[in-house]
Design a protein around this motif. Sequence first.
Motif, PDB file in Angstrom:
ATOM      1  N   LYS A  73      20.941  10.380  40.995  1.00  0.00           N
ATOM      2  CA  LYS A  73      19.784  11.092  41.524  1.00  0.00           C
ATOM      3  C   LYS A  73      18.543  10.824  40.674  1.00  0.00           C
ATOM      4  O   LYS A  73      17.433  10.717  41.183  1.00  0.00           O
ATOM      5  N   MET A  74      18.736  10.737  39.359  1.00  0.00           N
ATOM      6  CA  MET A  74      17.620  10.454  38.462  1.00  0.00           C
ATOM      7  C   MET A  74      17.012   9.087  38.780  1.00  0.00           C
ATOM      8  O   MET A  74      15.792   8.919  38.818  1.00  0.00           O
ATOM      9  N   LEU A  75      17.887   8.104  39.018  1.00  0.00           N
ATOM     10  CA  LEU A  75      17.417   6.754  39.348  1.00  0.00           C
ATOM     11  C   LEU A  75      16.689   6.747  40.687  1.00  0.00           C
ATOM     12  O   LEU A  75      15.655   6.082  40.846  1.00  0.00           O
ATOM     13  N   ALA A  76      17.203   7.510  41.649  1.00  0.00           N
ATOM     14  CA  ALA A  76      16.560   7.584  42.967  1.00  0.00           C
ATOM     15  C   ALA A  76      15.172   8.216  42.855  1.00  0.00           C
ATOM     16  O   ALA A  76      14.222   7.763  43.487  1.00  0.00           O
ATOM     17  N   LEU A  77      15.055   9.260  42.044  1.00  0.00           N
ATOM     18  CA  LEU A  77      13.757   9.912  41.852  1.00  0.00           C
ATOM     19  C   LEU A  77      12.765   8.972  41.191  1.00  0.00           C
ATOM     20  O   LEU A  77      11.610   8.867  41.610  1.00  0.00           O
ATOM     21  N   ALA A  78      13.202   8.292  40.130  1.00  0.00           N
ATOM     22  CA  ALA A  78      12.315   7.381  39.417  1.00  0.00           C
ATOM     23  C   ALA A  78      11.810   6.280  40.337  1.00  0.00           C
ATOM     24  O   ALA A  78      10.633   5.915  40.313  1.00  0.00           O
ATOM     25  N   SER A  79      12.711   5.748  41.160  1.00  0.00           N
ATOM     26  CA  SER A  79      12.327   4.684  42.087  1.00  0.00           C
ATOM     27  C   SER A  79      11.338   5.194  43.127  1.00  0.00           C
ATOM     28  O   SER A  79      10.338   4.532  43.421  1.00  0.00           O
ATOM     29  N   ALA A  80      11.605   6.376  43.688  1.00  0.00           N
ATOM     30  CA  ALA A  80      10.724   6.920  44.720  1.00  0.00           C
ATOM     31  C   ALA A  80       9.357   7.296  44.157  1.00  0.00           C
ATOM     32  O   ALA A  80       8.340   7.161  44.844  1.00  0.00           O
ATOM     33  N   LEU A  81       9.303   7.749  42.901  1.00  0.00           N
ATOM     34  CA  LEU A  81       8.049   8.171  42.291  1.00  0.00           C
ATOM     35  C   LEU A  81       7.353   7.039  41.538  1.00  0.00           C
ATOM     36  O   LEU A  81       6.291   7.250  40.949  1.00  0.00           O
TER      37      LEU A  81
END
Length: 265
Positions: A73-81
Amino acid sequence: MSELKVHASACDIEPMVHIEEIRAAFAARLKVALSANDMPSWGAGARLAKLAGVTPKASSKWLNGESMPGGAKMLALASALKVRVEWLEYGRGEMKEGPAPESRPLSPQPAEIPAFPTEDDAEDAYVHIKQYSALLSAGPGHANEHVEIRGTLAFKREWIRYMGLNPKNLKVIYAQGSSMEPTINDRDVLLVDESRLDPVDGQVFALFSENKGAIVKRLIFSDLEGWIVRSDNPDKALYADLKIPDGEIHEHRILGRVIWRGGVL
């Protein structure tokens, strides 16, 4: 013996404080990343929930410093932001990757396109705003699972400019229900500015609630109770105020501010 007990208690508390500090620091970085992506605090939890595939309650806990996402989830957030995952999770290094040398512009950027019409279309006295089949509920809420464009509604260009509006940010939606009477009646036409996403005390907004769907309400700020979602209908037995503490504003997304209404008197 008592000295050992006190010492043991201190050791038990210290790691907990450390974890809380880590969570608080992560929440602060997450809010910085949201601001860098022009995402307001209102509804941030709902937006993050979609990005990470979790519930708005879970993402609100990230924003409130109550928990942190796992690795995926952390990786998904970083990518989206569009931020570095090392920065988002640990605060290491810069927030964003620096531009590669070849990506830097070698010549001046083109001039910014004017937000409003130029002399070429000055003869056109009207702006045509798209009408959508979506409904803003002045009642229990509306899901709007399928939305279509149904023609346009004409507004005087002079009035649009006077109000400081950009036609690109406007849409026409219809109200449904009686919770906002006498301000807004059932089937009234509403002009919504989707660029105005910051809450303003006393103004009417289109909101999205995970529990109720799309609604139209007035926002009221109270020093004691925080933000209040209020219906204008005086019958509070049917249309009671909804109080939103500071820690829960992330779960209610502002869709835009209602600028104008039209309907039968």
